[in-house]
Design an enzyme around this catalytic site. Structure first.
Site, PDB file in Angstrom:
ATOM      1  N   ARG A  56       0.712  -1.181   0.036  1.00  0.00           N
ATOM      2  CA  ARG A  56       0.068   0.078   0.079  1.00  0.00           C
ATOM      3  C   ARG A  56       0.889   1.326   0.055  1.00  0.00           C
ATOM      4  O   ARG A  56       0.608   2.081  -0.645  1.00  0.00           O
ATOM      5  CB  ARG A  56      -0.930  -0.057   1.157  1.00  0.00           C
ATOM      6  CG  ARG A  56      -2.264  -0.889   1.091  1.00  0.00           C
ATOM      7  CD  ARG A  56      -3.158  -0.887   1.963  1.00  0.00           C
ATOM      8  NE  ARG A  56      -3.911   0.567   1.845  1.00  0.00           N
ATOM      9  CZ  ARG A  56      -4.816   1.035   2.562  1.00  0.00           C
ATOM     10  NH1 ARG A  56      -5.092   0.498   3.766  1.00  0.00           N
ATOM     11  NH2 ARG A  56      -5.358   2.144   2.237  1.00  0.00           N
ATOM     12  N   ASN A  89      -9.224   8.374   5.942  1.00  0.00           N
ATOM     13  CA  ASN A  89      -8.173   7.649   4.987  1.00  0.00           C
ATOM     14  C   ASN A  89      -6.922   7.788   5.441  1.00  0.00           C
ATOM     15  O   ASN A  89      -6.430   8.681   6.515  1.00  0.00           O
ATOM     16  CB  ASN A  89      -8.103   8.671   3.801  1.00  0.00           C
ATOM     17  CG  ASN A  89      -9.623   8.809   3.084  1.00  0.00           C
ATOM     18  OD1 ASN A  89     -10.075   8.136   3.018  1.00  0.00           O
ATOM     19  ND2 ASN A  89      -9.575   9.842   1.915  1.00  0.00           N
ATOM     20  N   VAL A  90      -5.913   6.801   5.214  1.00  0.00           N
ATOM     21  CA  VAL A  90      -4.656   6.573   5.836  1.00  0.00           C
ATOM     22  C   VAL A  90      -3.558   7.239   4.971  1.00  0.00           C
ATOM     23  O   VAL A  90      -2.531   7.143   5.235  1.00  0.00           O
ATOM     24  CB  VAL A  90      -4.421   5.167   6.294  1.00  0.00           C
ATOM     25  CG1 VAL A  90      -5.547   4.467   7.233  1.00  0.00           C
ATOM     26  CG2 VAL A  90      -4.397   4.253   5.096  1.00  0.00           C
ATOM     27  N   HIS A 106      -7.997   6.588  11.463  1.00  0.00           N
ATOM     28  CA  HIS A 106      -7.589   5.303  11.219  1.00  0.00           C
ATOM     29  C   HIS A 106      -6.294   5.084  10.905  1.00  0.00           C
ATOM     30  O   HIS A 106      -5.823   4.172  10.526  1.00  0.00           O
ATOM     31  CB  HIS A 106      -8.735   4.671  10.332  1.00  0.00           C
ATOM     32  CG  HIS A 106     -10.014   4.625  10.372  1.00  0.00           C
ATOM     33  ND1 HIS A 106     -10.886   4.903   9.492  1.00  0.00           N
ATOM     34  CD2 HIS A 106     -10.648   4.805  11.699  1.00  0.00           C
ATOM     35  CE1 HIS A 106     -12.238   4.867  10.016  1.00  0.00           C
ATOM     36  NE2 HIS A 106     -11.949   4.943  11.436  1.00  0.00           N
ATOM     37  N   CYS A 133      13.278   1.308  15.955  1.00  0.00           N
ATOM     38  CA  CYS A 133      12.735   2.584  16.308  1.00  0.00           C
ATOM     39  C   CYS A 133      13.929   3.633  16.681  1.00  0.00           C
ATOM     40  O   CYS A 133      14.835   3.312  17.552  1.00  0.00           O
ATOM     41  CB  CYS A 133      12.135   2.227  17.636  1.00  0.00           C
ATOM     42  SG  CYS A 133      11.308   3.705  18.693  1.00  0.00           S
ATOM     43  N   GLY A 172     -17.342  12.072   0.538  1.00  0.00           N
ATOM     44  CA  GLY A 172     -16.959  10.543  -0.030  1.00  0.00           C
ATOM     45  C   GLY A 172     -16.980   9.583   1.132  1.00  0.00           C
ATOM     46  O   GLY A 172     -15.973   8.636   1.105  1.00  0.00           O
ATOM     47  N   THR A 173     -17.790   9.394   1.855  1.00  0.00           N
ATOM     48  CA  THR A 173     -17.953   8.433   2.933  1.00  0.00           C
ATOM     49  C   THR A 173     -19.256   8.005   2.845  1.00  0.00           C
ATOM     50  O   THR A 173     -20.400   9.007   2.970  1.00  0.00           O
ATOM     51  CB  THR A 173     -17.275   8.958   4.224  1.00  0.00           C
ATOM     52  OG1 THR A 173     -17.725   7.691   5.206  1.00  0.00           O
ATOM     53  CG2 THR A 173     -17.944   9.930   4.883  1.00  0.00           C
ATOM     54  N   LEU A 201     -29.164   8.093   3.932  1.00  0.00           N
ATOM     55  CA  LEU A 201     -28.160   9.112   4.323  1.00  0.00           C
ATOM     56  C   LEU A 201     -28.671  10.499   4.008  1.00  0.00           C
ATOM     57  O   LEU A 201     -28.415  11.331   4.996  1.00  0.00           O
ATOM     58  CB  LEU A 201     -26.888   8.794   3.813  1.00  0.00           C
ATOM     59  CG  LEU A 201     -25.633   9.380   4.136  1.00  0.00           C
ATOM     60  CD1 LEU A 201     -25.381   9.348   5.736  1.00  0.00           C
ATOM     61  CD2 LEU A 201     -24.410   8.935   3.478  1.00  0.00           C
TER      62      LEU A 201
END
EC number: 2.3.1.286
Length: 233
Positions: A56, A89-90, A106, A133, A172-173, A201
């Site tokens: 990703r 979104n991530v 998220h 780390c 957009g959800t 909705l």
């Protein structure tokens, strides 16, 4: 001055070419979602999950912010602390467009989290392999993503900001993960942008744009201007 919240989902980044697990093609088609996006799946096969997020990140490197990301960044620059930018979104496309202070509900794909000291650090689009780390030198790391079956700490921030919000904008959800209709009911005015009609909705919102966010975002920007002037959208 009144406050505005923009809450975005996958529909914001889809025009940039990022697929989601709701799509039937692309990266997600090769995986069982619960195997790579759940806490159970991570316990069973951590390597498979980490490889998936490596893929990703590689995908993310090859896409660019779209007009909507750029417009939201401009709106944030203009309205500053009176505009809350929240996303499910991530990806980092809002940040790459120049948007400041984005709250990622998220998690954030370019980051890893240390399981020893809980430190979070950015690896950009690199692979997870051989990372350690920078704070405690541990190699006991994971992706900084909230998976299914895990709690999302940033939800506390979302609910706190909702109580300060006068204009709620959902972009957009579908509302499948978060009850955006309920959020709209908590605010004076609300705007919905979705790609396909959804009567259940839509009934919660004052203004609705059933179209691609690329064509809707400039209209939404004008709605924000009008709301800040006279309280209407």
């Amino acid at each position: 001055m009144k406050n505005i919240m923009i809450l975005s989902g996958a529909g914001l980044s889809a025009p940039s070419g990022l697929k989601t697990f709701r799509d039937n093609d692309g990266l997600w088609e090769e995986y069982d979602v619960m195997e790579v996006c759940s806490a159970t799946g991570f316990r069973k096969n951590p390597k498979k999950v980490l490889d998936f997020y490596d893929a990703r990140r590689a995908q993310l490197q090859n896409v660019k912010p779209n007009h909507a990301h750029e417009k939201i960044a401009q709106l944030k620059e203009k309205w500053g602390k009176n505009l809350f930018v929240i996303t499910q979104n991530v990806d980092d496309l809002l940040e790459r467009a120049g948007c400041k202070d984005v709250v990622h509900l998220h998690g954030f794909l370019p980051e890893l989290r240390c399981l020893k000291c809980e430190g979070i650090f950015n690896i950009g689009y690199e692979k997870f392999t051989d990372k350690q780390c920078p704070k405690c030198k541990s190699k006991d790391l994971r992706h900084n993503i909230v998976m299914f079956e895990e709690q999302a700490p940033a939800y506390a921030t979302l609910y706190s900001l909702l109580h300060q919000t006068s204009l709620f904008i959902s972009i957009g959800t579908s509302g499948a993960v978060l009850p955006v209709g309920q959020y709209a009911s908590m605010c004076e005015k609300s705007i919905l942008n979705i790609y396909e009609k959804d009567v259940n909705l839509e009934r919660y919102f004052d203004k609705i744009y059933i179209e691609d966010i690329i064509s809707a975002i400039d209209k939404i920007a004008l709605d924000i201007e009008n709301f800040m002037k006279d309280g209407n959208v």
